[in-house]
Design an enzyme around this catalytic site. Structure first.
Site, PDB file in Angstrom:
ATOM      1  N   ASP A  16      -8.895   2.337   4.573  1.00 16.14           N
ATOM      2  CA  ASP A  16      -8.929   0.835   4.458  1.00 16.14           C
ATOM      3  C   ASP A  16      -9.884   0.606   3.364  1.00 16.14           C
ATOM      4  OD1 ASP A  16      -9.416  -1.131   6.338  1.00 16.14           O
ATOM      5  OD2 ASP A  16     -11.666  -0.854   6.548  1.00 16.14           O
ATOM      6  N   HIS A  32      -9.558   1.780  -7.035  1.00  9.07           N
ATOM      7  CA  HIS A  32     -10.104   2.385  -5.950  1.00  9.07           C
ATOM      8  C   HIS A  32      -9.319   3.103  -5.119  1.00  9.07           C
ATOM      9  CE1 HIS A  32      -8.524  -1.350  -5.305  1.00  9.07           C
ATOM     10  NE2 HIS A  32      -8.374  -1.303  -3.859  1.00  9.07           N
ATOM     11  N   PHE A  52      -1.357  -7.175  -4.728  1.00  8.60           N
ATOM     12  CA  PHE A  52      -1.559  -8.016  -3.394  1.00  8.60           C
ATOM     13  C   PHE A  52      -3.123  -8.391  -3.238  1.00  8.60           C
ATOM     14  CE2 PHE A  52      -1.409  -3.465  -2.818  1.00  8.60           C
ATOM     15  CZ  PHE A  52      -2.250  -3.198  -1.477  1.00  8.60           C
ATOM     16  N   LYS A  87       0.781  -1.309  -0.061  1.00  6.66           N
ATOM     17  CA  LYS A  87      -0.047  -0.185   0.061  1.00  6.66           C
ATOM     18  C   LYS A  87       0.763   1.313   0.156  1.00  6.66           C
ATOM     19  CE  LYS A  87      -4.155  -0.952   2.632  1.00  6.66           C
ATOM     20  NZ  LYS A  87      -4.954  -0.688   3.817  1.00  6.66           N
TER      21      LYS A  87
END
Length: 192
Positions: free
Chosen positions: A68, A176, A148, A12
């Protein structure tokens, strides 16, 4: 300007770093000496993002943002959703999660799904959220080595390849997290 990105997920971090302008110094949790698990106990994706950002601000004092992400599968009533990382159990294993999802979709014709990311920014005493959604479908088997999480079984609308088969640059354009982070970056530019 420096901002903490409240994540321990190196994938991330790499994805988001490529989207943040050079003049913003991005710090990881490791950079600020945060080695504990940041709580994620809310029952919504947005709630978890906010909880993580507030935790870092409260315990470490840094302006920060947290995200999140959840994969929402229409026919499974938006499961795994907020439980995406722990779908197959507390071990948070991507292969276990994908295998369980594929098994749960085995007899289903409708494979529509969407990835949803919410980024919560805690800056100058204000909290803002930014949402990115990427619609697509779940494939019947895993394809690709990149990415991932659920990337090997998610194909974005209009694409013939999974997220695990396309480049990071391409994924950031349509994905996203890329969409949510672009909204964050636009906001940061507007207030500066």
């Amino acid at each position: 300007m420096q901002l903490v990105f409240a994540t321990n997920n190196l994938n991330k971090l790499k994805e988001v770093q490529s989207l943040i302008p050079q003049h913003i110094k991005l710090l990881s949790l490791k950079d600020i000496g945060c080695f504990e698990d940041v709580p994620e106990t809310q029952n919504t994706i947005e709630g978890n993002a906010i909880q993580k950002a507030e935790y870092i601000k409260e315990h470490y004092g840094y302006d920060c943002f947290a995200d999140d992400t959840g994969l929402e599968v229409t026919v499974l009533h938006n499961e795994p959703g907020v439980f995406s990382a722990r779908y197959a159990g507390a071990q948070r294993d991507a292969n276990d999660n994908m295998n369980l999802l594929l098994a749960n979709l085995k007899e289903k014709d409708n494979r529509q799904a969407q990835f949803k990311t919410v980024v919560a920014l805690h800056l100058n005493g204000k909290l803002e959220t930014f949402t990115g959604i990427c619609k697509g479908e779940i494939t019947t088997e895993k394809h690709g080595e990149k990415g991932f999480g659920y990337d090997p079984i998610f194909k974005a609308e209009g694409y013939t390849k999974t997220f695990a088969e396309i480049s990071l640059e391409e994924k950031n354009k349509i994905g996203h997290r890329g969409k949510a982070v672009k909204l964050l970056v636009t906001y940061l530019k507007e207030i500066n």
